[in-house]
Design a protein around this motif. Structure first.
Motif, PDB file in Angstrom:
ATOM      1  N   LEU A 335       0.807  -1.220   0.000  1.00 43.76           N
ATOM      2  CA  LEU A 335       0.000   0.000   0.000  1.00 43.76           C
ATOM      3  C   LEU A 335       0.846   1.279   0.000  1.00 43.76           C
ATOM      4  O   LEU A 335       0.529   2.224  -0.746  1.00 43.76           O
ATOM      5  CB  LEU A 335      -0.964  -0.017   1.188  1.00 43.76           C
ATOM      6  N   PRO A 336       1.909   1.398   0.794  1.00 46.49           N
ATOM      7  CA  PRO A 336       2.731   2.607   0.710  1.00 46.49           C
ATOM      8  C   PRO A 336       3.333   2.818  -0.681  1.00 46.49           C
ATOM      9  O   PRO A 336       3.452   3.963  -1.141  1.00 46.49           O
ATOM     10  CB  PRO A 336       3.824   2.367   1.753  1.00 46.49           C
ATOM     11  N   ILE A 337       3.692   1.731  -1.351  1.00 43.72           N
ATOM     12  CA  ILE A 337       4.257   1.841  -2.698  1.00 43.72           C
ATOM     13  C   ILE A 337       3.187   2.350  -3.670  1.00 43.72           C
ATOM     14  O   ILE A 337       3.438   3.225  -4.508  1.00 43.72           O
ATOM     15  CB  ILE A 337       4.800   0.471  -3.160  1.00 43.72           C
ATOM     16  N   ILE A 338       1.976   1.806  -3.553  1.00 41.89           N
ATOM     17  CA  ILE A 338       0.861   2.244  -4.395  1.00 41.89           C
ATOM     18  C   ILE A 338       0.563   3.715  -4.142  1.00 41.89           C
ATOM     19  O   ILE A 338       0.379   4.508  -5.081  1.00 41.89           O
ATOM     20  CB  ILE A 338      -0.383   1.380  -4.115  1.00 41.89           C
ATOM     21  N   ASN A 339       0.532   4.097  -2.887  1.00 43.95           N
ATOM     22  CA  ASN A 339       0.241   5.483  -2.516  1.00 43.95           C
ATOM     23  C   ASN A 339       1.325   6.429  -3.016  1.00 43.95           C
ATOM     24  O   ASN A 339       1.032   7.514  -3.544  1.00 43.95           O
ATOM     25  CB  ASN A 339       0.089   5.558  -1.001  1.00 43.95           C
ATOM     26  N   ASP A 340       2.593   6.030  -2.884  1.00 50.52           N
ATOM     27  CA  ASP A 340       3.698   6.853  -3.386  1.00 50.52           C
ATOM     28  C   ASP A 340       3.638   7.005  -4.899  1.00 50.52           C
ATOM     29  O   ASP A 340       4.115   8.011  -5.454  1.00 50.52           O
ATOM     30  CB  ASP A 340       5.047   6.239  -3.002  1.00 50.52           C
ATOM     31  N   GLY A 341       3.036   6.022  -5.567  1.00 56.19           N
ATOM     32  CA  GLY A 341       2.879   6.091  -7.019  1.00 56.19           C
ATOM     33  C   GLY A 341       1.672   6.907  -7.459  1.00 56.19           C
ATOM     34  O   GLY A 341       1.361   6.956  -8.647  1.00 56.19           O
ATOM     35  N   PHE A 436       4.490   2.739   9.217  1.00 58.50           N
ATOM     36  CA  PHE A 436       4.120   1.489   9.889  1.00 58.50           C
ATOM     37  C   PHE A 436       3.952   0.351   8.897  1.00 58.50           C
ATOM     38  O   PHE A 436       4.309  -0.799   9.191  1.00 58.50           O
ATOM     39  CB  PHE A 436       2.819   1.704  10.667  1.00 58.50           C
ATOM     40  N   LEU A 437       3.393   0.651   7.717  1.00 55.98           N
ATOM     41  CA  LEU A 437       3.166  -0.397   6.721  1.00 55.98           C
ATOM     42  C   LEU A 437       4.309  -0.532   5.726  1.00 55.98           C
ATOM     43  O   LEU A 437       4.232  -1.347   4.805  1.00 55.98           O
ATOM     44  CB  LEU A 437       1.857  -0.122   5.964  1.00 55.98           C
ATOM     45  N   SER A 438       5.350   0.269   5.894  1.00 54.71           N
ATOM     46  CA  SER A 438       6.475   0.194   4.957  1.00 54.71           C
ATOM     47  C   SER A 438       7.420  -0.946   5.277  1.00 54.71           C
ATOM     48  O   SER A 438       8.472  -1.077   4.653  1.00 54.71           O
ATOM     49  CB  SER A 438       7.249   1.526   4.957  1.00 54.71           C
ATOM     50  N   ASN A 439       7.079  -1.740   6.273  1.00 55.41           N
ATOM     51  CA  ASN A 439       7.873  -2.934   6.566  1.00 55.41           C
ATOM     52  C   ASN A 439       6.937  -4.084   6.890  1.00 55.41           C
ATOM     53  O   ASN A 439       5.793  -3.878   7.323  1.00 55.41           O
ATOM     54  CB  ASN A 439       8.844  -2.668   7.729  1.00 55.41           C
ATOM     55  N   ARG A 440       7.398  -5.276   6.689  1.00 59.43           N
ATOM     56  CA  ARG A 440       6.578  -6.480   6.864  1.00 59.43           C
ATOM     57  C   ARG A 440       6.007  -6.633   8.278  1.00 59.43           C
ATOM     58  O   ARG A 440       4.826  -6.969   8.434  1.00 59.43           O
ATOM     59  CB  ARG A 440       7.403  -7.710   6.484  1.00 59.43           C
ATOM     60  N   PRO A 441       6.765  -6.385   9.358  1.00 60.09           N
ATOM     61  CA  PRO A 441       6.192  -6.564  10.692  1.00 60.09           C
ATOM     62  C   PRO A 441       4.958  -5.697  10.943  1.00 60.09           C
ATOM     63  O   PRO A 441       4.015  -6.142  11.595  1.00 60.09           O
ATOM     64  CB  PRO A 441       7.353  -6.180  11.613  1.00 60.09           C
ATOM     65  N   GLY A 442       4.950  -4.477  10.437  1.00 62.23           N
ATOM     66  CA  GLY A 442       3.789  -3.618  10.615  1.00 62.23           C
ATOM     67  C   GLY A 442       2.560  -4.180   9.920  1.00 62.23           C
ATOM     68  O   GLY A 442       1.456  -4.221  10.495  1.00 62.23           O
TER      69      GLY A 442
END
Length: 588
Positions: A335-341, A436-442
């Protein structure tokens, strides 16, 4: 079957005896049972001052109950009880039906409950000033100030927290203030003569609803940062609460794009608030919460050339719980990657329950300002590949569209003229950060929380709003009252509960307890410093001051004391409401 875009957004929008109260006149509003209540001549004088636009109000469903039961009228009321356009115009109705009830007094009035059950007034106002011009609003505000009567402001009644109703109150209904005025280069009042204008803008009356505004904008091939609903009032609690939008990633939040307000204050004065005059009030109106500062009569917002928009609709369904939740986690990792795009939009998570074997995740993403599939493919293809590798081919349905302007997307999102209203629902929400969602544990922690919520609230849908990032994050330097957590947010998550109209008070309270003590804490503990969106949150949000406004609350409280020291404008979980009881009737 491919789920249509408009269906996805459709999912998103979803007299008993009284006990006399004997309050201290200095501490409580006046009740109808008390000598201080305005006399009939006083009410008649108010009616004359607003040109005959004062009406006595009953809950619209009273015609479905004895002794005022009327078969034909009740049938029509039942037919219209889910039509948000009709509900918005009716002084005796709200969009979230449970807020018309008052369980503590055992007062309800639902169209579908048993005919023999008496219709109680509930939280519906006793009178409504159906205002048609600014002077009507001023007269009504001065009346409640003089007579110490509780005030409720209803724009359209779209409020999950019940802020547009109050028991034993006078309502100001702004529905009829429908002006729309466009200007090519807006200059706020008080702007220096050599100052630069704000560019193209539109000034709208308090009663203008989103679909009407989209239509007027579309006729000029322009758009504005507003929400995805037919009948939400653009100038009301929506924009004053911050106003998230599918256009947020592109141009920021709705409050970021407001450049001037016209407002009737607690003394009944009409003032202008912008960067050049009453700037403290201007700050508060841009995110400080609807109904807390006065009655907004008009607001001016920026407009922009209508942008192209690339759209992706992804429908995931699976009977394999392990595979489904693995995809939910992978989606949130991406989701952060999609949002950054540049991606914004909505998603709807419906885990399986005893009545179905399928779990579904329906995703609608918009890439505003993009016309080709290239940008979507670069950020979405890895997620699609994961879905195809872990789920059966029939479980993944992908649709990609290109629209020459966002107005074409809106025509699909908002067909017709009305939303579905009249729901009985209580919600809770939380903002989740990009980091928080930019890494797998989050993402794993969030997925586990969603699993726990789905097991506690079987059959419910959790809605994700990807409406920040991009320009919302870049606008962190703006001096507005929006919770600073919005500038770090990647998704705004909402879940909730509902109950039947004939549920007991104890059953209703148990549902409410589940939201406040289970759903919200499960999300809040993920990131304790993030908070919630004040327009879509738990009506009994704990520590709401920091949850809704973060470190901006002390400044807002000072502004409240300056502009409304008497507490004329008190709303549930609004600025200053901690000094009053839950219904805004008595100081505590």
């Amino acid at each position: 079957m491919v789920v249509q875009l408009r269906y996805l957004i459709f999912i998103l929008l979803f007299g008993a005896a009284r006990t006399a109260v004997v309050p201290s006149p200095q501490q409580c509003r006046c009740h109808p049972t008390e000598p201080c209540w305005p006399s009939a001549p006083a009410w008649n004088a108010l009616n004359s001052s607003i040109e005959g636009n004062l009406i006595a109000v009953r809950p619209f469903a009273h015609i479905c109950h004895d002794p005022t039961y009327d078969s034909d009228s009740c049938q029509e009321a039942r037919r219209m009880s889910n039509e948000s356009l009709w509900l918005s115009a009716n002084p005796g109705a709200v969009q979230i039906a449970n807020w018309a009830a008052f369980p503590r007094r055992n007062e309800t009035c639902y169209v579908d409950s048993i005919q023999s059950i008496p219709c109680g007034q509930g939280r519906i106002s006793l009178y409504s000033a159906v205002v048609r011009k600014t002077e009507h609003i001023q007269a009504a505000v001065r009346f409640v100030r003089k007579h110490n009567v509780r005030l409720a402001i209803k724009n359209t009644g779209h409020c999950f927290l019940g802020r547009s109703v109050a028991p034993d109150s006078l309502q100001i209904l702004t529905h009829n203030l429908k002006s729309i005025e466009f200007v090519d280069d807006f200059r706020p009042q008080g702007c220096p003569n050599d100052g630069k204008g704000y560019g193209s803008a539109v000034t709208i009356g308090a009663g203008v609803q989103l679909k009407d505004l989209y239509t007027a904008l579309g006729q000029r091939n322009i758009t504005a940062v507003i929400g995805a609903a037919h009948t939400v009032g653009a100038a009301g609690g929506y924009i004053q609460g911050g106003g998230h939008s599918p256009l947020g990633t592109w141009k920021g939040m709705a409050a970021d794009n407001a450049v001037e307000f016209e407002i009737v204050t607690a003394k009944g004065n009409l003032v202008i608030a912008n960067n050049f005059q009453n700037s403290d009030l201007f700050f508060a109106l841009r995110g400080g919460g609807g109904g807390s500062w006065g009655v907004v009569t008009r607001v001016t917002i920026r407009t922009f050339p209508d942008p192209p928009c690339a759209v992706q609709i992804l429908n995931i369904s699976s009977a394999n719980s392990t595979a489904f939740w693995a995809f939910v986690e992978e989606f949130h990792v991406n989701l952060p990657i999609i949002n950054d795009g540049g991606g914004s939009g909505y998603y709807f998570l419906t885990p399986s329950n005893s009545s179905t074997n399928l779990s579904t995740l329906d995703i609608a993403l918009f890439f505003v300002g993009h016309q080709s599939e290239t940008i979507m493919a670069s950020v979405l293809d890895p997620l699609i590949e994961f879905a195809n590798a872990t789920l059966s081919p029939s479980s993944v349905v992908l649709t990609r569209l290109q629209a020459p302007g966002f107005r074409y997307v809106i025509d699909q999102i908002l067909p017709g003229s009305s939303d579905t209203g009249g729901a009985i629902v209580r919600i809770g929400s939380r903002l989740v950060s990009h980091s928080f969602l930019s890494n797998r544990p989050g993402a794993t922690k969030l997925t586990n929380a969603l699993k726990q919520i789905s097991s506690s609230f079987p059959g419910g849908t959790i809605t994700g709003h990807v409406v920040s990032g991009g320009q919302v994050a870049l606008n962190s330097n703006l001096d507005v009252a929006i919770n600073p957590a919005w500038r770090r947010t990647v998704t705004h998550l909402v879940g909730g509960v509902s109950w039947a109209p004939n549920s007991t008070v104890e059953e209703q309270r148990e549902k409410e307890r589940q939201v406040t003590e289970l759903l919200v804490p499960l999300l809040a503990k993920l990131e304790p410093d993030m908070g919630a969106y004040l327009n879509e949150a738990d009506a009994y949000e704990r520590e709401f001051q920091t949850s809704f406004w973060g470190d901006k609350y002390p400044r807002l409280k000072m502004i409240k004391k300056k502009w409304d020291s008497e507490g004329i404008f008190i709303t549930r979980r609004g600025v200053g409401s901690e000094e009053w009881d839950e219904e805004g009737m008595c100081r505590v």
